[in-house]
Design a protein around this motif. Structure first.
Motif, PDB file in Angstrom:
ATOM      1  N   ARG A 316       0.931  -1.277   0.155  1.00 58.45           N
ATOM      2  CA  ARG A 316      -0.190   0.058   0.086  1.00 58.45           C
ATOM      3  C   ARG A 316       0.855   1.471  -0.060  1.00 58.45           C
ATOM      4  O   ARG A 316       0.655   2.321  -0.532  1.00 58.45           O
ATOM      5  CB  ARG A 316      -0.996   0.038   1.266  1.00 58.45           C
ATOM      6  N   VAL A 317       1.871   1.312   0.543  1.00 59.64           N
ATOM      7  CA  VAL A 317       2.978   2.288   0.703  1.00 59.64           C
ATOM      8  C   VAL A 317       3.476   2.667  -0.806  1.00 59.64           C
ATOM      9  O   VAL A 317       3.435   3.821  -1.141  1.00 59.64           O
ATOM     10  CB  VAL A 317       4.024   2.267   1.462  1.00 59.64           C
ATOM     11  N   ARG A 318       4.003   1.511  -1.446  1.00 59.81           N
ATOM     12  CA  ARG A 318       4.444   1.599  -2.758  1.00 59.81           C
ATOM     13  C   ARG A 318       3.329   2.094  -3.644  1.00 59.81           C
ATOM     14  O   ARG A 318       3.763   3.156  -4.642  1.00 59.81           O
ATOM     15  CB  ARG A 318       5.001   0.280  -3.249  1.00 59.81           C
ATOM     16  N   GLN A 319       2.142   1.647  -3.445  1.00 60.10           N
ATOM     17  CA  GLN A 319       0.789   2.174  -4.504  1.00 60.10           C
ATOM     18  C   GLN A 319       0.713   3.567  -4.141  1.00 60.10           C
ATOM     19  O   GLN A 319       0.544   4.314  -5.176  1.00 60.10           O
ATOM     20  CB  GLN A 319      -0.384   1.296  -4.129  1.00 60.10           C
ATOM     21  N   ALA A 320       0.796   4.271  -2.972  1.00 62.98           N
ATOM     22  CA  ALA A 320       0.450   5.610  -2.608  1.00 62.98           C
ATOM     23  C   ALA A 320       1.663   6.453  -3.177  1.00 62.98           C
ATOM     24  O   ALA A 320       1.362   7.774  -3.544  1.00 62.98           O
ATOM     25  CB  ALA A 320       0.514   5.898  -1.205  1.00 62.98           C
ATOM     26  N   ALA A 326       2.028  10.200  -9.824  1.00 62.26           N
ATOM     27  CA  ALA A 326       1.040  10.726 -10.680  1.00 62.26           C
ATOM     28  C   ALA A 326       0.426  12.041 -10.454  1.00 62.26           C
ATOM     29  O   ALA A 326       0.198  12.872 -11.557  1.00 62.26           O
ATOM     30  CB  ALA A 326       0.141   9.829 -10.588  1.00 62.26           C
ATOM     31  N   GLU A 327       0.493  12.632  -9.098  1.00 65.99           N
ATOM     32  CA  GLU A 327      -0.392  13.634  -8.953  1.00 65.99           C
ATOM     33  C   GLU A 327       0.642  14.652  -9.235  1.00 65.99           C
ATOM     34  O   GLU A 327       0.431  15.945  -9.903  1.00 65.99           O
ATOM     35  CB  GLU A 327      -0.597  13.675  -7.388  1.00 65.99           C
ATOM     36  N   ARG A 328       1.910  14.673  -9.032  1.00 69.54           N
ATOM     37  CA  ARG A 328       3.124  15.511  -9.381  1.00 69.54           C
ATOM     38  C   ARG A 328       3.085  15.892 -10.763  1.00 69.54           C
ATOM     39  O   ARG A 328       3.335  17.011 -11.286  1.00 69.54           O
ATOM     40  CB  ARG A 328       4.508  15.053  -8.983  1.00 69.54           C
ATOM     41  N   GLU A 329       2.983  14.613 -11.614  1.00 72.80           N
ATOM     42  CA  GLU A 329       2.882  14.944 -13.162  1.00 72.80           C
ATOM     43  C   GLU A 329       1.431  15.369 -13.658  1.00 72.80           C
ATOM     44  O   GLU A 329       1.803  16.366 -14.573  1.00 72.80           O
ATOM     45  CB  GLU A 329       2.984  13.347 -13.884  1.00 72.80           C
TER      46      GLU A 329
END
Length: 437
Positions: A316-320, A326-329
């Motif tokens: 879950r940490v890797r997913q987040a 993705a948000e930064r891009e």
């Protein structure tokens, strides 16, 4: 507002003007109402986050009726038989988290989510200003287009009757008659098409405001356009990157995603709670005789240490973390889009200004040309087709001139919207320069 429109004197808008439709749109537009409900719902996020740090109190009560039947017993004191007795149990417990890293970060994340919600709601309100203005001036453009075609149709029809009379008297060739008839049929078709376009524009405004509208206030013909201030696309771009609400919302979205990574990492840390418990059990008998009443008070410190959850926490940490990237891009893409939007709108303002200035002179020139062509036709120097071409060009120029003025307003609104400066006060400012035709 940096929108610079200079008039000889401000005019008072009457009837169905820009503010009329905007006022109705604020209570009718489905997108804004949806955004408002989502904004209201987001107010609960912080309360829910804080609730995980507050004490949790629970109460428990139980009443049991028991029937014990002694079938056999090695104890001679207890005879065979059946015994009935009730048992009442009560307990109250209070659990207070002492250390829960995930919950602490959850509060910080919730605060960022509130900022994100506020930015999204403000962005939707600013969008409504732009949408109403765009829809309203689209109606004016379609209305002007329709009226222009109607005026052209009336002029062509009048010319057709003149040519028809001359043709019947043998004073005009058949080519003039056929040209005039063909042009009249063509412009009549344009009138019908422009009427449909006007109806569609009115329907688009209705979708936003809930008002159909019939008597729309138009821009004053005395309007003089001015360049945007500051007179630099770079300055506008700098403002946009700092103030554009959609960019700000995405920045808050990046912060929320970063907090989510920290919150999930907290699942590796121990959780410490303090529990206080009071219980009371009252049993009015047993199978072997005698009852009891027991009261108990307990103070418990619980320490829970996660050791292994099948790799779920790490996953879950890797997913987040991936979602954070993705948000930064997405933020980077939005900033590039805003830069482009600012430049396009800024140049659009300048282009609309240039077109309006040129077309204003074109309208005057075409009006003189029509008069000259008509005089030439009366004297036999010009053909009927030359007269109708001049009429068409004159009305084209009038339509394009009006459209350029409307486009100037919309491009300036888009520029201010991209820079995060657009508000309903801008509509109020423009509205004072609308008048009934």
């Amino acid at each position: 507002m940096v929108l610079l429109l200079i008039f000889c004197a401000p005019l008072t808008a009457i009837g169905e003007d820009l503010l009329y439709f905007y006022t109705h749109a604020r209570t009718f537009d489905a997108n804004l109402k949806r955004s408002e409900y989502e904004h209201d719902a987001s107010r609960e996020i912080l309360k829910q986050a804080y609730s995980k740090l507050l004490p949790e109190v629970s109460a428990y009560a139980q009443h049991v009726n028991t029937r014990d039947r002694i079938v056999s017993s090695d104890n001679t004191l207890f005879a065979k038989g059946t015994t009935y007795y009730p048992t009442d149990s009560y307990s109250v417990s209070l659990v207070q988290p002492l250390f829960d890293y995930s919950s602490f970060v959850g509060v910080s994340k919730a605060k960022k989510e509130l900022l994100l919600s506020d930015a999204r709601y403000d962005a939707e309100r600013k969008k409504l200003v732009l949408h109403v203005a765009g829809a309203y001036f689209n109606v004016l453009a379609a209305q002007n287009n329709h009226h222009s075609f109607m005026a052209e149709a009336a002029a062509v029809r009048e010319h057709f009757e003149l040519v028809k009379g001359r043709y019947n008297m043998g004073l005009a060739p058949v080519t003039d008659f056929l040209d005039a008839k063909a042009r009249m049929l063509s412009v009549n078709a344009d009138v019908i098409a422009s009427e449909n376009m006007l109806d569609d524009a009115i329907q688009a405004l209705y979708k936003i405001s809930g008002q159909m509208g019939q008597n729309f206030a138009d821009l004053s013909p005395e309007m003089v356009l001015a360049r945007p201030e500051p007179a630099s696309p770079e300055a506008w771009t700098e403002m946009a990157l700092a103030q554009n609400l959609e960019v700000l919302a995405m920045k808050h979205g990046v912060e929320v995603a970063a907090k989510e990574v920290s919150r999930l990492k907290g699942d590796h840390y121990p959780v410490v709670t303090l529990e206080g418990r009071h219980s009371w059990d009252d049993t009015e008998g047993t199978a072997f005789g005698g009852g009891s009443e027991v009261r108990k008070e307990e103070l418990i410190v619980n320490v829970s240490v996660p050791v292994f959850k099948g790799g779920n926490t790490n996953s879950r940490v890797r997913q987040a973390a991936s979602l954070l990237q993705a948000e930064r891009e997405q933020l980077r893409e939005k900033e590039l889009a805003v830069k482009r939007e600012v430049r396009v709108s800024y140049l659009g303002v300048l282009s609309a200004m240039s077109r309006a200035d040129a077309l204003k002179q074109t309208v005057e020139a075409q009006k003189t040309a029509v008069e000259a062509k008509r005089e030439g036709f009366d004297s036999g120097l010009n053909t009927s087709l030359m007269v109708m071409d001049a009429e068409r060009d004159y009305h084209y120029a009038k339509r394009d001139y009006a459209a350029a003025r409307y486009d100037y307003i919309i491009q300036m609104f888009r520029l201010e919207h991209a820079a995060g400066k657009l508000s309903d006060t801008d509509l109020t400012y423009i509205n004072q320069f609308l008048e009934q035709s």
